[in-house]
Design a protein around this motif. Structure first.
Motif, short mmCIF file in Angstrom:
data_model
loop_
_atom_site.label_atom_id
_atom_site.label_comp_id
_atom_site.label_asym_id
_atom_site.label_seq_id
_atom_site.Cartn_x
_atom_site.Cartn_y
_atom_site.Cartn_z
N LEU A 13 0.83 -1.18 0.13
CA LEU A 13 0.08 0.10 -0.04
C LEU A 13 1.51 1.45 -0.15
CD1 LEU A 13 -2.30 -1.35 2.40
CD2 LEU A 13 -3.40 -0.57 0.57
N ILE A 14 0.92 1.86 -0.62
CA ILE A 14 0.93 3.30 -1.28
C ILE A 14 1.13 4.04 0.31
CG2 ILE A 14 1.29 5.98 -1.78
CD1 ILE A 14 0.25 4.20 -5.05
N ARG A 15 2.62 4.20 1.33
CA ARG A 15 1.91 5.13 2.54
C ARG A 15 2.86 6.88 2.66
NH1 ARG A 15 -1.01 1.78 6.34
NH2 ARG A 15 -0.25 -0.70 5.40
N LYS A 16 3.21 6.52 1.55
CA LYS A 16 4.07 8.08 1.06
C LYS A 16 3.80 8.64 0.11
CE LYS A 16 4.76 9.73 5.32
NZ LYS A 16 4.54 10.94 6.21
N TRP A 17 3.93 9.51 0.08
CA TRP A 17 3.96 10.30 -1.97
C TRP A 17 4.79 11.60 -2.03
CZ3 TRP A 17 0.72 13.61 -4.18
CH2 TRP A 17 -0.08 14.39 -3.38
N LYS A 18 5.01 11.78 -2.94
CA LYS A 18 4.89 13.09 -3.24
C LYS A 18 5.54 13.03 -5.01
CE LYS A 18 7.95 15.27 -0.90
NZ LYS A 18 7.34 16.78 -0.11
N ALA A 19 4.43 14.28 -5.66
CA ALA A 19 4.66 14.85 -7.06
C ALA A 19 5.75 16.59 -7.13
CB ALA A 19 3.45 15.82 -6.69
N THR A 20 6.82 15.76 -8.46
CA THR A 20 7.60 17.07 -8.52
C THR A 20 7.41 17.08 -9.73
OG1 THR A 20 9.23 15.58 -8.90
CG2 THR A 20 8.90 16.56 -6.28
N ASP A 21 8.39 17.88 -11.08
CA ASP A 21 8.22 17.51 -12.26
C ASP A 21 8.77 16.94 -12.68
OD1 ASP A 21 11.20 19.18 -12.04
OD2 ASP A 21 10.83 20.73 -10.49
N ALA A 22 9.24 16.99 -13.40
CA ALA A 22 9.82 15.77 -14.63
C ALA A 22 11.57 15.52 -14.69
CB ALA A 22 9.73 14.80 -15.79
N ALA A 23 12.01 17.00 -13.83
CA ALA A 23 13.29 16.80 -14.03
C ALA A 23 14.01 16.78 -11.82
CB ALA A 23 13.84 17.73 -14.96
N ALA A 24 13.16 16.15 -11.36
CA ALA A 24 13.70 16.86 -10.12
C ALA A 24 14.57 15.80 -9.48
CB ALA A 24 12.33 16.86 -9.84
N SER A 25 15.18 14.99 -9.07
CA SER A 25 16.38 14.46 -8.37
C SER A 25 15.22 13.00 -8.04
CB SER A 25 17.41 14.90 -8.15
OG SER A 25 17.76 13.77 -6.86
N ASP A 26 15.05 11.90 -8.13
CA ASP A 26 14.77 11.10 -7.19
C ASP A 26 15.07 10.64 -6.02
OD1 ASP A 26 13.13 9.80 -9.36
OD2 ASP A 26 14.43 7.96 -10.12
N GLY A 27 17.21 10.49 -5.63
CA GLY A 27 17.41 10.89 -4.28
C GLY A 27 17.18 12.20 -3.07
N ALA A 28 17.10 12.70 -4.18
CA ALA A 28 16.67 14.17 -2.92
C ALA A 28 15.13 13.51 -2.23
CB ALA A 28 16.92 14.82 -3.80
N ARG A 29 14.47 13.28 -2.59
CA ARG A 29 13.40 13.51 -2.15
C ARG A 29 13.28 12.05 -0.90
NH1 ARG A 29 13.79 16.16 -5.44
NH2 ARG A 29 13.91 17.56 -3.96
N LEU A 30 14.76 11.45 -0.90
CA LEU A 30 14.15 10.44 0.28
C LEU A 30 14.22 11.05 1.56
CD1 LEU A 30 16.08 7.24 0.88
CD2 LEU A 30 16.62 8.53 2.12
N ARG A 31 15.04 12.58 1.53
CA ARG A 31 15.21 13.17 2.52
C ARG A 31 14.35 14.08 2.59
NH1 ARG A 31 20.19 13.14 -0.19
NH2 ARG A 31 19.64 15.45 -0.58
N ASP A 32 13.30 14.34 2.22
CA ASP A 32 12.04 15.09 1.38
C ASP A 32 10.95 15.00 2.38
OD1 ASP A 32 11.25 17.85 1.33
OD2 ASP A 32 10.48 17.61 -0.77
N GLY A 33 10.92 13.22 3.68
CA GLY A 33 9.63 13.35 3.80
C GLY A 33 8.85 12.08 3.47
#
Length: 299
Positions: free
Chosen positions: A167-187
């Protein structure tokens, strides 16, 4: 009205098509609790309702509200979590190089300011990126040694699922060029999971992420990258293969969303794109919840 948004998201329908099908299908009318003589909200009314939810930033609270329902039903985040991201297409923008430069700098092009109607149709938040895919076999039977880089325009959906129930527990939407790895530290990490293991692909492997997970008490199961200009060591190959067996489960979530709901952003701007992606995540959790309930009932 929210049930109508669920129907619309589940079947990838426009506002006008949704209105037509509600009037046409008895199953839709039963789901909404409408009778044959009842009036169906028109396309403009649905657009206004969705727009009010969007402007209020309600999609995150709605997602958390259904997540609380899942927890109350016994579906707690368990056995660790898996992170990944997928590209979500949006209508392509035909901008000049000068306009692109202004957008990258965070400015609105002067020509757009003088034309409010044109500005309202310009997506200033979606970005171009390259999507790498495996090269297909050629007609002569050969397979190119390099991957294909395909230009892509739109947004990116980042999710964290629990390993136990997917089940999806956390999610975030960004532009397509955003770094995947940086989202790990972004909640994106879920601290309420009963296990501390985190699975992800090599895009999430960095010293900053490893230090962050260690500090937060998570155990990294992130794939290791191939050494530059060197063959992959055998023990790392075997380790990555074992991690892939678990990490690949998140790909089923994206496949379900794109095949069932036809995940695509038809709107303009990151705020509306977040609403669209958030609705797709809620609907996925609803369908997954019903499947888990049927499995438990059969058992």
């Amino acid at each position: 009205m929210f049930k109508i948004l669920v129907i619309q998201t589940l079947n990838n329908l426009s506002d006008e098509r949704t209105e037509y099908l509600i009037n046409d299908r008895l199953s839709f009318m039963r789901f909404l609790g409408l009778g044959l003589s009842d009036r169906v909200p028109d396309a403009k009314t649905r657009w206004l309702f969705r727009e009010r939810l969007t402007q209020a930033g309600a999609i995150e609270r709605l997602f958390d509200r259904f997540d609380a329902t899942l927890r109350n039903a016994g579906y707690l985040p368990m056995s660790g979590q898996i992170l990944d991201a997928t590209l979500v297409a949006a209508p392509k923008q035909r901008n000049t190089n000068a306009e692109k430069a202004d957008l990258r700098a965070g400015h609105i092009p002067q020509d757009w300011r003088d034309k409010p109607s044109k500005l309202s149709h310009k997506d200033r938040h979606a970005r171009w990126t390259l999507k790498f895919t495996k090269a297909k076999q050629q007609e002569d039977g050969t397979i190119p040694s390099t991957d294909l880089a395909i230009p892509f325009f739109g947004y990116k959906s980042h999710i964290s699922i629990d390993r136990k129930f997917r089940l999806i527990r956390k999610w975030k939407a960004t532009d397509a060029a955003a770094s995947d790895g940086a989202r790990l530290r972004d909640g994106l990490l879920n601290k309420t999971n009963t296990a501390s293991s985190v699975w992800a692909d090599t895009a999430y492997r960095s010293k900053a992420n490893e230090d962050f997970m260690e500090k937060q008490g998570f155990v990294s199961k992130v794939h290791r990258k191939k050494p530059h200009l060197k063959p992959m060591p055998r023990h790392i190959q075997k380790s990555n293969a074992g991690k892939s067996v678990i990490r690949s489960r998140v790909e089923h979530v994206f496949a379900d969303q794109k095949s069932q709901t036809g995940l695509f952003v038809r709107t303009v701007g990151i705020t509306r794109a977040t609403m669209r992606i958030g609705l797709a995540n809620i609907v996925y959790n609803m369908r997954r919840f019903l499947l888990l309930e049927r499995i438990n009932a059969a058992a």
